[in-house]
Design an enzyme around this catalytic site. Structure first.
Site, mmCIF file in Angstrom:
data_model
loop_
_atom_site.group_PDB
_atom_site.id
_atom_site.type_symbol
_atom_site.label_atom_id
_atom_site.label_comp_id
_atom_site.label_asym_id
_atom_site.label_seq_id
_atom_site.Cartn_x
_atom_site.Cartn_y
_atom_site.Cartn_z
ATOM 1 C CB CYS A 63 -0.885 0.021 1.247
ATOM 2 S SG CYS A 63 -2.046 -1.336 1.349
ATOM 3 N N GLY A 101 4.330 7.023 -1.639
ATOM 4 C CA GLY A 101 5.680 6.477 -1.712
ATOM 5 C C GLY A 101 6.596 6.822 -0.552
ATOM 6 N N GLY A 102 6.061 7.316 0.535
ATOM 7 C CA GLY A 102 6.897 7.729 1.675
ATOM 8 C C GLY A 102 7.791 6.621 2.207
ATOM 9 C CG ASP A 106 -1.805 2.700 -3.513
ATOM 10 O OD1 ASP A 106 -1.251 2.933 -2.426
ATOM 11 O OD2 ASP A 106 -3.043 2.860 -3.677
ATOM 12 C CB CYS A 122 -1.130 7.452 9.976
ATOM 13 S SG CYS A 122 -2.439 7.536 8.761
HETATM 14 C C1 LIG Z 1 -1.612 4.912 4.522
HETATM 15 S S1 LIG Z 1 -1.698 5.084 2.829
HETATM 16 C C2 LIG Z 1 -0.081 4.614 2.337
HETATM 17 C C3 LIG Z 1 0.963 5.665 2.563
HETATM 18 C C4 LIG Z 1 2.310 5.240 1.990
HETATM 19 N N1 LIG Z 1 2.726 3.980 2.505
HETATM 20 C C5 LIG Z 1 3.370 6.271 2.265
HETATM 21 O O1 LIG Z 1 4.175 6.103 3.167
HETATM 22 O O2 LIG Z 1 3.425 7.262 1.526
HETATM 23 C C6 LIG Z 1 -2.609 3.687 2.372
HETATM 24 C C7 LIG Z 1 -2.636 3.427 0.896
HETATM 25 O O3 LIG Z 1 -3.312 2.188 0.704
HETATM 26 C C8 LIG Z 1 -3.910 2.230 -0.552
HETATM 27 N N2 LIG Z 1 -4.891 1.148 -0.630
HETATM 28 C C9 LIG Z 1 -6.131 1.062 -0.095
HETATM 29 N N3 LIG Z 1 -6.686 -0.129 -0.382
HETATM 30 C C10 LIG Z 1 -5.783 -0.812 -1.118
HETATM 31 C C11 LIG Z 1 -5.761 -2.086 -1.726
HETATM 32 N N4 LIG Z 1 -6.812 -2.916 -1.646
HETATM 33 N N5 LIG Z 1 -4.673 -2.446 -2.418
HETATM 34 C C12 LIG Z 1 -3.598 -1.615 -2.528
HETATM 35 N N6 LIG Z 1 -3.554 -0.402 -1.960
HETATM 36 C C13 LIG Z 1 -4.629 -0.010 -1.274
HETATM 37 C C14 LIG Z 1 -4.480 3.634 -0.638
HETATM 38 O O4 LIG Z 1 -4.672 3.991 -1.987
HETATM 39 C C15 LIG Z 1 -3.392 4.447 0.045
HETATM 40 O O5 LIG Z 1 -2.522 4.988 -0.895
#
Ligand SMILES: C[S@@+](CC[C@H](N)C(=O)[O-])C[C@H]1O[C@@H](n2cnc3c(N)ncnc32)[C@H](O)[C@@H]1O
Length: 429
Positions: free
Chosen positions: A258, A262-263, A282, A380
């Protein structure tokens, strides 16, 4: 019309979009700040403060409006209640704005937006508040004092001692530091500090991080040469804990299920120092394009991005990764300090629903971890249901994984945000 008057009108429009039409605050604010990029820093700051402050203090503002208005906030017309909330915020929280300016501008805006017949009501409510503010009994319950929905405060009370809850609510309303992660492949911490200093920016190292810097307030960060050249990435210090504790070694294959924007992935790629590979995924093309933008800006040669649903098994990478990062979608209650509308958007039911999705994603992600490899779960948020309980259940279902460490970081403990991470090791097999 002066710019401040203009900014009030733009703020009113933004708040209607966010509060009445349920648009995301960060998207609306970004659109406005991009559209009005030519305005002076002072005006942009006024707009941001007015929108974010009104959102943050909404529950408290409604308490004060209801104390002086014959028509309760809930029964007012959407434009009128938004105008009142925004104006009461100026009266109660913005020392630089005289009450008379807040009131007169509100009356003008009501007329301008076709509510001349209600301009007297707006004038009356705001004048009453300005005159009687010291006679109104201050709110006593935590939800109204700190401005959160009552269900959320009660929910936190079930998980944390009362003093801790008050601390959390208070910390999430504090001003935030702007924290960045230095791209160590392009410059050292000291080099970036020096470069930023030439632009008048003070950058102070953040404790507990190897390359986190807290920057003094900047208006347009993305205009800085150092940003364009990929010398740093904006990331809260608590989020940096994931890659810092994942035990990533040069040559490793890392999958981030997920990943957008990209952090954690770019941090992992940076630790790999040009070796190995980070395979970032993603859900949508748009999200993947955000990851790609960051790969390009940070000039990372050991990272790729693709669309993949984290709930669907990718047979081609089963048992292959040294490290799998599962930074799952969550309620985001740890980042309410940044995203002011989250507190009114998330429901109690969302938390339970999200915990099921998190478990599903984690159960799938585990399949990619090779024997002896690491599975890193993070969110988070600060709810036990999405954090410790997910990990506990996962470990019960999967005795071949062992918990190495887990940590619930509360807001302002490291950097700004509340954050959770758990590091689990897959047995050698
Ligand atoms: C907390 S954010 C990720 C932040 C990222 N790891 C960062 O550090 O920048 C969660 C991410 O999960 C993605 N997401 C939600 N459901 C998903 C799925 N079924 N498969 C893949 N990604 C998913 C969302 O689009 C979102 O970008």
């Amino acid at each position: 019309m002066t710019n401040t008057e203009n900014m009030r009108q733009i703020a009113l429009e933004s708040l209607i979009e966010i509060l009445e039409k349920k648009q995301y605050a960060n998207l609306i604010e970004n659109q406005v700040l991009t559209k009005y990029a030519y305005l002076e820093k002072r005006d942009r700051a006024f707009y941001t403060r007015l929108v974010e402050g009104t959102l943050e203090r909404l529950v408290t503002l409604d308490y004060y409006i209801n104390a002086v208005s014959k028509v309760p906030v809930k029964k007012q017309k959407p434009l009128i209640r938004t105008l009142l909330r925004m104006s009461v915020y100026q009266i109660l929280y913005m020392d630089s704005v005289p009450d008379s300016a807040a009131i007169n501008e509100a009356v003008k805006l009501a007329k301008k937006r076709g509510f001349a017949s209600l301009s007297g009501f707006v004038n009356g409510v705001l004048r009453n508040l300005s005159r009687q503010r010291d006679q109104i009994a201050p709110p006593k319950d935590l939800a109204t004092v700190y401005s959160y929905p009552q269900w959320m405060v009660s929910y936190f009370m079930e998980q944390y001692p009362a003093e801790k809850v008050e601390e959390i609510l208070h910390h999430l309303n504090l001003p935030q530091d702007l924290i960045v992660r230095v791209n160590l492949q392009m410059n050292t911490v000291e080099q970036l500090q020096k470069e930023l200093k030439t632009c008048g920016i003070t950058a102070v190292p953040v404790p507990e991080t190897s390359c986190g810097l807290a920057l003094s307030q900047i208006d347009r960060l993305t205009d800085l040469d150092a940003f364009v050249q990929g010398k740093f990435y904006v990331q809260d210090a608590s989020s940096m804990m994931v890659a810092e504790h994942a035990g990533i070694r040069e040559g490793d294959y890392v999958i981030d299920v997920c990943a957008a924007p990209g952090g954690k992935s770019t941090h992992a790629a940076q630790i790999l120092n040009g070796t190995g590979c980070v395979d970032s995924r993603d859900l949508t093309e748009y999200k993947v394009s955000l990851i790609e933008e960051n790969i390009n800006r940070l000039r990372l040669s050991n990272m790729t991005a693709k669309v993949w649903d984290a709930t669907v098994l990718d047979e081609s990478v089963v048992n292959r990764a040294d490290v799998v990062i599962c930074d799952a979608p969550c309620s985001g209650l740890g980042v309410m300090g940044k995203k002011k509308d989250i507190r009114y958007r998330v429901t109690r039911e969302d938390i339970t629903e999200l915990s099921h999705l998190q478990m599903k994603i984690l159960e799938n992600a585990k399949c990619y971890v090779k024997n002896g490899g690491t599975l890193l779960y993070s969110t988070c948020t600060i709810t036990r249901e999405e954090n410790e309980q997910v990990v506990e259940q996962f470990l019960k279902n999967n005795p071949d994984f062992t918990l190495e460490m887990q940590r619930q970081i509360l807001p302002h403990e490291i950097g700004n945000d509340g954050f959770f991470f758990a590091k689990m090791k897959k047995n050698q097999g």
